[in-house]
Design an enzyme around this catalytic site. Structure first.
Site, PDB file in Angstrom:
ATOM      1  N   ARG A  12       0.912  -1.111   0.005  1.00  0.00           N
ATOM      2  CA  ARG A  12      -0.020  -0.061   0.048  1.00  0.00           C
ATOM      3  C   ARG A  12       0.960   1.192  -0.032  1.00  0.00           C
ATOM      4  NH1 ARG A  12      -3.639  -3.277   3.389  1.00  0.00           N
ATOM      5  NH2 ARG A  12      -1.859  -3.155   4.599  1.00  0.00           N
ATOM      6  N   HIS A  51      -7.247   2.418  13.195  1.00  0.00           N
ATOM      7  CA  HIS A  51      -6.742   2.034  11.779  1.00  0.00           C
ATOM      8  C   HIS A  51      -7.553   1.094  11.063  1.00  0.00           C
ATOM      9  CE1 HIS A  51      -2.822   3.998  13.491  1.00  0.00           C
ATOM     10  NE2 HIS A  51      -2.456   4.283  12.234  1.00  0.00           N
ATOM     11  N   LYS A  67      -4.219  -3.407   9.296  1.00  0.00           N
ATOM     12  CA  LYS A  67      -3.124  -3.326   9.898  1.00  0.00           C
ATOM     13  C   LYS A  67      -2.630  -4.216  10.927  1.00  0.00           C
ATOM     14  CE  LYS A  67      -0.885   0.276  12.908  1.00  0.00           C
ATOM     15  NZ  LYS A  67       0.305   0.062  12.074  1.00  0.00           N
ATOM     16  N   THR A  70       2.806   4.849  16.071  1.00  0.00           N
ATOM     17  CA  THR A  70       2.556   6.323  16.495  1.00  0.00           C
ATOM     18  C   THR A  70       2.306   6.401  17.950  1.00  0.00           C
ATOM     19  OG1 THR A  70       2.006   6.753  14.085  1.00  0.00           O
ATOM     20  CG2 THR A  70       1.450   8.278  15.676  1.00  0.00           C
TER      21      THR A  70
HETATM   22  N1  LIG Z   1       6.075   5.565   9.100  1.00  0.00           N
HETATM   23  C1  LIG Z   1       4.669   5.836   8.507  1.00  0.00           C
HETATM   24  O1  LIG Z   1       4.470   6.908   8.589  1.00  0.00           O
HETATM   25  C2  LIG Z   1       3.882   4.835   8.376  1.00  0.00           C
HETATM   26  C3  LIG Z   1       2.651   5.086   7.444  1.00  0.00           C
HETATM   27  C4  LIG Z   1       1.869   3.859   6.973  1.00  0.00           C
HETATM   28  C5  LIG Z   1       2.230   2.622   7.303  1.00  0.00           C
HETATM   29  N2  LIG Z   1       3.608   2.361   8.078  1.00  0.00           N
HETATM   30  C6  LIG Z   1       4.009   0.991   8.099  1.00  0.00           C
HETATM   31  O2  LIG Z   1       4.615   0.654   6.979  1.00  0.00           O
HETATM   32  C7  LIG Z   1       4.758  -0.846   6.859  1.00  0.00           C
HETATM   33  C8  LIG Z   1       3.945  -1.069   5.487  1.00  0.00           C
HETATM   34  O3  LIG Z   1       2.584  -0.844   5.420  1.00  0.00           O
HETATM   35  P1  LIG Z   1       1.635  -0.922   4.430  1.00  0.00           P
HETATM   36  O4  LIG Z   1       0.258  -0.484   4.737  1.00  0.00           O
HETATM   37  O5  LIG Z   1       2.053  -0.571   3.003  1.00  0.00           O
HETATM   38  O6  LIG Z   1       1.782  -2.687   4.273  1.00  0.00           O
HETATM   39  P2  LIG Z   1       1.703  -3.509   3.085  1.00  0.00           P
HETATM   40  O7  LIG Z   1       0.645  -3.336   2.067  1.00  0.00           O
HETATM   41  O8  LIG Z   1       1.404  -5.013   3.683  1.00  0.00           O
HETATM   42  O9  LIG Z   1       2.997  -3.287   2.346  1.00  0.00           O
HETATM   43  C9  LIG Z   1       4.160  -4.068   2.828  1.00  0.00           C
HETATM   44  C10 LIG Z   1       4.706  -4.492   1.589  1.00  0.00           C
HETATM   45  O10 LIG Z   1       6.079  -5.122   1.876  1.00  0.00           O
HETATM   46  C11 LIG Z   1       6.327  -6.471   1.318  1.00  0.00           C
HETATM   47  N3  LIG Z   1       7.418  -7.125   1.637  1.00  0.00           N
HETATM   48  C12 LIG Z   1       7.216  -7.914   3.015  1.00  0.00           C
HETATM   49  N4  LIG Z   1       8.500  -8.435   3.350  1.00  0.00           N
HETATM   50  C13 LIG Z   1       9.309  -7.736   2.124  1.00  0.00           C
HETATM   51  C14 LIG Z   1      10.775  -7.890   2.142  1.00  0.00           C
HETATM   52  N5  LIG Z   1      11.614  -8.645   2.711  1.00  0.00           N
HETATM   53  N6  LIG Z   1      11.383  -7.282   1.234  1.00  0.00           N
HETATM   54  C15 LIG Z   1      10.580  -6.397   0.283  1.00  0.00           C
HETATM   55  N7  LIG Z   1       9.400  -6.453   0.495  1.00  0.00           N
HETATM   56  C16 LIG Z   1       8.824  -6.898   1.668  1.00  0.00           C
HETATM   57  C17 LIG Z   1       4.926  -6.829   1.336  1.00  0.00           C
HETATM   58  O11 LIG Z   1       4.721  -8.190   0.581  1.00  0.00           O
HETATM   59  P3  LIG Z   1       3.263  -9.144   1.223  1.00  0.00           P
HETATM   60  O12 LIG Z   1       2.201  -8.451   1.130  1.00  0.00           O
HETATM   61  O13 LIG Z   1       3.571 -10.254  -0.251  1.00  0.00           O
HETATM   62  O14 LIG Z   1       3.896  -9.670   2.449  1.00  0.00           O
HETATM   63  C18 LIG Z   1       3.951  -5.966   0.949  1.00  0.00           C
HETATM   64  O15 LIG Z   1       4.008  -5.723  -0.459  1.00  0.00           O
HETATM   65  C19 LIG Z   1       3.652  -1.152   7.879  1.00  0.00           C
HETATM   66  O16 LIG Z   1       4.759  -1.813   9.055  1.00  0.00           O
HETATM   67  C20 LIG Z   1       2.910  -0.012   8.476  1.00  0.00           C
HETATM   68  O17 LIG Z   1       2.455   0.042   9.919  1.00  0.00           O
HETATM   69  C21 LIG Z   1       4.203   3.306   8.438  1.00  0.00           C
END
Ligand SMILES: NC(=O)c1ccc[n+]([C@@H]2O[C@H](COP(=O)([O-])OP(=O)(O)OC[C@H]3O[C@@H](n4cnc5c(N)ncnc54)[C@H](OP(=O)(O)O)[C@@H]3O)[C@@H](O)[C@H]2O)c1
Length: 268
Positions: free
Chosen positions: A13, A156, A160, A167
């Site tokens: 995402r 959220h 999630k 946060t």
């Molecule tokens: N700091 C901030 O401001 C903020 C904001 C939003 C989200 N976040 C955090 O960011 C993270 C991702 O959120 P999201 O909503 O984007 O989740 P998401 O949609 O599950 O995206 C994560 C992506 O990373 C992939 N992935 C998993 N392991 C990997 C690896 N070793 N190498 C490369 N890619 C890999 C996943 O693949 P699969 O789905 O196939 O496993 C998925 O495509 C979460 O921890 C979330 O809490 C932080």
């Protein structure tokens, strides 16, 4: 100077929104896109996967193989994958922006160790508004924290994976530090049954997971006669992407060290 960006979690995402936001931001260019080895997105064009049109950057499964093509790696993946990604960037001498949340203390130690060799921005929330809230919470805790019941409520989307949000935990840490408390000892996660009266020195956390809520946090400071609430509501994930790109531009060219968004935004 154009900062060359690698995105780890490119088909996720956040990864897709960062690709879109990079295309709209001057001075940055996505030059590498990484997913895990079983991802169905491998080999596809990162721009097409993000729905923004062809970018000419194929999604690969190995950071090391493309490390020569980017200046900063932005990681929004999963806590279980992060340590390995950090080790690879450390070995390749590449700076990082880490948005991944839900990390255990041992996983955070790997980030701390890597920051001895490369520069890292690590922030559980990259939104500029949330980082302003951290500052406001410090102020509120200093003025009324000691005589308030403090509760942190977060909501959220249903997908999630970690709770409470990174946060909300950071908000708790900011308040606890200001009040000279140890969050590990004073945090209460949810309540049920006969709990007895509330201990004023605790900080309560409540979590909601529902629908497509992007991210909402409210911190309540409640005393006998009044209540102060500091709230932040994100209506689009783009706010996190914009912050992550700003962090990548800020960290590019720095030698080493661990930073957060307060550093990036000059709020320290
Ligand atoms: N700091 C901030 O401001 C903020 C904001 C939003 C989200 N976040 C955090 O960011 C993270 C991702 O959120 P999201 O909503 O984007 O989740 P998401 O949609 O599950 O995206 C994560 C992506 O990373 C992939 N992935 C998993 N392991 C990997 C690896 N070793 N190498 C490369 N890619 C890999 C996943 O693949 P699969 O789905 O196939 O496993 C998925 O495509 C979460 O921890 C979330 O809490 C932080």
């Amino acid at each position: 100077m154009t900062v060359r960006i690698g995105i780890c979690g490119a088909a996720g995402r956040m990864g897709k929104i960062i690709i879109e936001a990079c295309r709209e931001t001057r001075g940055v260019k996505v030059t590498a896109a990484i997913e895990h080895k079983d991802s169905p997105a491998l080999g596809q064009d990162a721009g097409e996967v993000a729905g923004t049109g062809r970018l000419g950057v194929p999604i690969v499964d190995d950071i090391a193989g493309v490390s020569g093509t980017f200046d900063v790696l932005i990681d929004f993946t999963a806590a279980s994958s992060l340590p390995d990604n950090v080790k690879k960037c450390r070995k390749a001498g590449k700076n990082m922006v880490i948005g991944t949340t839900g990390l255990a203390p041992e996983q955070k130690k790997i980030i701390n160790a890597a920051a001895r060799d490369v520069a890292i921005v690590f922030a559980p929330n990259m939104s500029i508004g949330v980082n302003l809230c951290f500052k406001l919470l410090e102020l509120a805790a200093g003025v009324i924290g000691a005589e308030s019941d403090i509760e942190i409520i977060e909501a959220h989307h249903r997908e999630k994976k970690d709770a409470p949000s990174g946060t909300s935990l950071r908000m708790g840490e900011v308040i606890a530090q200001t009040l000279g408390r140890d969050l590990r000892k004073c945090a209460i996660y949810g309540r049920r049954g006969v709990t007895g009266a509330r201990d004023r020195k605790t900080i309560g956390f409540e979590t909601i997971r529902a629908g497509d809520i992007v991210g909402e946090h409210t911190v309540m400071f409640a005393t006998g006669g009044e209540r102060v609430e500091i709230s932040h509501k994100a209506s689009s994930r783009k706010t996190f992407a914009t912050g992550a790109i700003r962090a990548a531009q800020w960290i590019a060219g720095r030698r080493k060290g661990l930073y957060d968004m307060q550093d990036v935004l000059g709020l320290k």
